[in-house]
Design a protein around this motif. Structure first.
Motif, short mmCIF file in Angstrom:
data_model
loop_
_atom_site.label_atom_id
_atom_site.label_comp_id
_atom_site.label_asym_id
_atom_site.label_seq_id
_atom_site.Cartn_x
_atom_site.Cartn_y
_atom_site.Cartn_z
N ALA A 164 0.84 -1.20 0.00
CA ALA A 164 0.00 0.00 0.00
C ALA A 164 0.88 1.25 0.00
O ALA A 164 1.94 1.27 0.61
N THR A 165 0.40 2.27 -0.67
CA THR A 165 1.07 3.56 -0.60
C THR A 165 0.59 4.28 0.66
O THR A 165 -0.42 3.90 1.26
N ALA A 166 1.30 5.32 1.03
CA ALA A 166 0.90 6.10 2.20
C ALA A 166 -0.49 6.71 1.98
O ALA A 166 -1.30 6.77 2.90
N ALA A 167 -0.77 7.13 0.76
CA ALA A 167 -2.08 7.72 0.47
C ALA A 167 -3.20 6.69 0.60
O ALA A 167 -4.26 7.00 1.16
N GLN A 168 -2.98 5.48 0.11
CA GLN A 168 -4.00 4.43 0.23
C GLN A 168 -4.25 4.09 1.70
O GLN A 168 -5.40 3.94 2.11
N ALA A 169 -3.19 3.97 2.47
CA ALA A 169 -3.34 3.65 3.88
C ALA A 169 -4.03 4.78 4.64
O ALA A 169 -4.87 4.53 5.51
N GLN A 170 -3.71 6.02 4.30
CA GLN A 170 -4.34 7.17 4.97
C GLN A 170 -5.83 7.23 4.63
O GLN A 170 -6.66 7.49 5.50
N LEU A 171 -6.19 6.98 3.37
CA LEU A 171 -7.61 6.96 2.99
C LEU A 171 -8.37 5.87 3.73
O LEU A 171 -9.51 6.09 4.17
N VAL B 93 -0.74 1.25 11.38
CA VAL B 93 -0.34 0.77 10.06
C VAL B 93 0.76 1.69 9.54
O VAL B 93 0.81 2.88 9.86
N GLU B 94 1.64 1.10 8.77
CA GLU B 94 2.72 1.84 8.13
C GLU B 94 2.65 1.63 6.62
O GLU B 94 2.20 0.58 6.17
N ALA B 95 3.09 2.62 5.90
CA ALA B 95 3.22 2.51 4.45
C ALA B 95 4.42 3.35 4.05
O ALA B 95 4.67 4.42 4.63
N GLU B 96 5.17 2.84 3.11
CA GLU B 96 6.37 3.51 2.63
C GLU B 96 7.34 3.77 3.78
O GLU B 96 8.03 4.79 3.82
N GLY B 97 7.35 2.85 4.76
CA GLY B 97 8.29 2.92 5.86
C GLY B 97 7.96 3.88 6.98
O GLY B 97 8.77 4.10 7.87
N ARG B 98 6.76 4.48 6.96
CA ARG B 98 6.38 5.46 7.98
C ARG B 98 5.00 5.17 8.52
O ARG B 98 4.13 4.71 7.79
N PRO B 99 4.77 5.47 9.81
CA PRO B 99 3.43 5.32 10.37
C PRO B 99 2.45 6.24 9.66
O PRO B 99 2.80 7.35 9.28
N VAL B 100 1.23 5.77 9.49
CA VAL B 100 0.21 6.53 8.77
C VAL B 100 -0.80 7.12 9.77
O VAL B 100 -1.38 6.39 10.57
N GLY B 101 -0.96 8.42 9.73
CA GLY B 101 -1.98 9.09 10.54
C GLY B 101 -1.68 9.17 12.02
O GLY B 101 -2.57 9.47 12.81
N GLU B 102 -0.45 8.95 12.41
CA GLU B 102 -0.09 9.01 13.83
C GLU B 102 0.50 10.39 14.13
O GLU B 102 1.34 10.88 13.40
#
Length: 141
Positions: free
Chosen positions: A53-60, A114-123
């Motif tokens: 997943a991309t960061a954008a997909q995970a954030q959505l 959840v992480e995407a592209e090596g970074r936490p998403v939405g934290e």
């Protein structure tokens, strides 16, 4: 005495994504009741065949889950929120890295994200604040 607080729920989430988020909420809540090794086993099965997943997909996905569930949007909803976000990504054909861990500085707190592209998403916390003790990333081919 308790401190008043307000939860911020994402707005502007399309109807289709909100419906999909509602679809994955019950399985995510059921998964959150399992012991960690069982959660890892189930997630390893579900991730098969999914692209990272991309960061954008995970954030959505995370935003959609928080938009439809007050429990997941709350401060104690990290486990069902992270599981639901991963499941929602999977419905779209991708898979973020699901993590569960603990803070690296006192006081001890457990957390799931959840992480995407090596970074936490939405934290809201800085990278490295939590150390993953358990993670299920995209399957390598």
């Amino acid at each position: 005495m308790s401190t008043p607080s307000a939860l911020e729920r994402p707005s502007g989430v399309p109807l289709g994504r909100r419906l999909a988020a509602r679809l994955v909420l019950l399985p995510a809540l059921c998964l959150s009741l399992l012991p960690p090794h069982r959660i890892r086993t189930v997630l390893r099965l579900l991730r098969r065949g999914a692209a990272p997943a991309t960061a954008a997909q995970a954030q959505l996905a995370r935003d959609a889950v928080c938009a439809v569930s007050l429990r997941c949007a709350g401060p104690k909803g990290c486990l069902p929120r992270s599981l639901a976000a991963a499941l929602l990504c999977r419905l779209g054909g991708s898979w973020p890295t699901w993590c569960a861990g603990a803070s690296v500085v006192p006081p001890f707190t457990a957390h799931a994200w959840v992480e995407a592209e090596g970074r936490p998403v939405g934290e809201a916390l800085p990278d490295g604040y939590y150390a993953p003790l358990l993670s299920v990333g995209p399957a390598t081919r």
